[in-house]
Scaffold this active site. Structure first.
Site, mmCIF file in Angstrom:
data_model
loop_
_atom_site.group_PDB
_atom_site.id
_atom_site.type_symbol
_atom_site.label_atom_id
_atom_site.label_comp_id
_atom_site.label_asym_id
_atom_site.label_seq_id
_atom_site.Cartn_x
_atom_site.Cartn_y
_atom_site.Cartn_z
ATOM 1 N N HIS A 150 0.004 -5.620 -1.483
ATOM 2 C CA HIS A 150 0.226 -5.466 -0.051
ATOM 3 C C HIS A 150 -0.732 -4.439 0.548
ATOM 4 C CE1 HIS A 150 2.046 -4.936 3.822
ATOM 5 N NE2 HIS A 150 2.343 -3.678 3.581
ATOM 6 N N SER A 151 -1.279 -4.750 1.727
ATOM 7 C CA SER A 151 -2.052 -3.802 2.522
ATOM 8 C C SER A 151 -3.199 -3.185 1.712
ATOM 9 C CB SER A 151 -1.117 -2.733 3.097
ATOM 10 O OG SER A 151 -1.779 -1.872 3.985
#
Length: 424
Positions: free
Chosen positions: A292-293
């Site tokens: 994620h991210s």
């Protein structure tokens, strides 16, 4: 109505400025001088003087909160969700309280990873001495021995640590929304080994050593009268310094320094270290990443540094709102081509689930993560009847690759649901 100490201090200055605004050139010069004085006043420091002590509990029970059977954080007595503005007009104090609670929750999630998920906590660097700073990751028992498949989870940047996606979601929603625990359990139920990275644990903080100034009285060659005068001046200087320190740091917050962890001083370093010492050594024929991210950026950096190894071992990569940039990170053409075939990035979008989203970067496909309304449709997205060649399900059709990428899809979609709650 309460008036803060800082307001009382500044009130006379404001009144004086208002009075002399009406005057001539001399008064304007005074206004300029007063403005200069105001610019030199540290309002944050003044606000500290109104604060209660920054003494917070070190347990959930001390905060009078607990997680209920639904994994929601609730007040033990009232049953209410967490309240950030515990004391009105004291934002800094409230923020410090929130951070203190967040540290407790981080430890609580670590405990859940070991007790509920049966993961092992592994210290790194693997050859660390007793005295040097250390970090850790979590692994399932079969992470290195599972011959078929291994799932690797990487969270984003910020205060989150191993096992978390978003602290805010843990506190304001529930454990399932903000932690990686549902992902870990699902992967293990599907027969995966699991490794949970800890890319933000890059250093430890220790209190800065105090600098001791040698007393002038040690100079035995000086006359006694001169030594006494110097000692008196030294004591007066220390008194002024202590007075200033009391003003500057009224809460007596400790001055801290950072000691970085060898070969793990950044998320990118951490990903490479865990790859070299664990993932590359695993028996799994197929390795799958869910990132994620900033975790996506860390994966791309890993790919740049270990391209051949990653290509030979990694089957698919599922990203959510990844912040990687193949131009800024200078990823080569062969890496971009591999990402187009083996990666998919689900991004925040109001478009229907799996709708293609335009991207200026020539790397992996970007598709919509949809909205929370499609949570009930996950069964059809993950069911065996779905064509594994459909975009967002699998880059290739058939085989173990397709089935495993479907699990990556499920995990990413679940994560997207959780993170969409943060934008409400």
């Amino acid at each position: 109505m309460s008036i803060s100490l800082s307001s009382l201090i500044l009130l006379p200055i404001w009144i004086s400025m208002a009075q002399i605004q009406q005057g001539g050139p001399d008064e304007k010069e005074k206004t300029t001088a007063l403005k200069d004085l105001l610019s030199r006043i540290d309002l944050d420091e003044l606000m500290k003087k109104d604060e209660p002590p920054l003494d917070f509990p070190d347990t959930l029970e001390g905060f009078e909160y607990a997680f209920n059977e639904k994994g929601q954080l609730r007040h033990i007595k009232t049953g209410e969700p967490f309240v950030f503005n515990y004391r009105e007009d004291l934002h800094r104090w409230n923020q410090k309280r929130y951070e203190a609670l967040g540290e407790i929750i981080t430890k609580y999630v670590y405990e859940l990873l070991e007790k509920d998920c049966n993961l092992k906590k592994i210290s790194i660097p693997v050859d660390a001495t007793e005295s040097e700073p250390k970090s850790f990751i979590f692994m399932s028992e079969d992470a290195l021995t599972n011959p078929q498949k291994l799932m690797v989870l990487i969270h984003g940047s910020g205060v989150v640590r191993a096992g978390q996606w978003a602290r805010r979601l843990i506190i304001n929603e529930d454990l399932d929304s903000g932690t990686q625990i549902p992902f870990i359990k699902r992967a293990m139920d599907e027969g995966y080994g699991v490794i949970v990275l800890n890319p933000n644990e890059n250093y430890i903080e220790v209190e800065k050593p105090k600098i001791h100034v040698q007393s002038s009285s040690d100079s035995s060659d000086e006359p006694a009268e001169k030594r006494e005068r110097k000692d008196k001046v030294s004591k007066e200087t220390k008194k002024r310094r202590d007075f200033y320190e009391k003003y500057r740091n009224p809460q007596r917050e400790k001055e801290m320094m950072q000691l970085y962890i060898r070969e793990n001083g950044s998320p990118e370093e951490h990903a490479i270290y865990v790859w070299d010492h664990f993932i590359a050594q695993s028996a799994a024929e197929n390795v799958f990443f869910v990132a994620h991210s900033y975790g996506g950026l860390a994966f791309v950096e890993l790919m740049i540094q270990r391209e051949a190894d990653v290509k030979s071992k990694v089957t698919a990569v599922a990203l959510t709102d990844s912040v990687h940039n193949v131009w800024h990170q200078e990823a080569g053409k062969t890496i971009r081509e591999w990402m187009r075939e083996n990666c998919c990035n689900w991004v925040s979008s109001s478009e229907p689930l799996d709708t293609s989203v335009e991207s200026m970067l020539p790397d992996c496909p970007r598709v919509s993560a949809g909205t929370p309304g499609w949570l009930s449709g996950l069964a059809s997205a993950f069911c065996p009847g779905r064509d594994p060649g459909v975009l967002g399900s699998s880059p290739t059709s058939g085989s173990l690759h397709g089935a495993c990428f479907s699990l990556c899809l499920y995990l990413c979609l679940s994560l997207s649901v959780s993170l969409s709650l943060m934008n409400r």
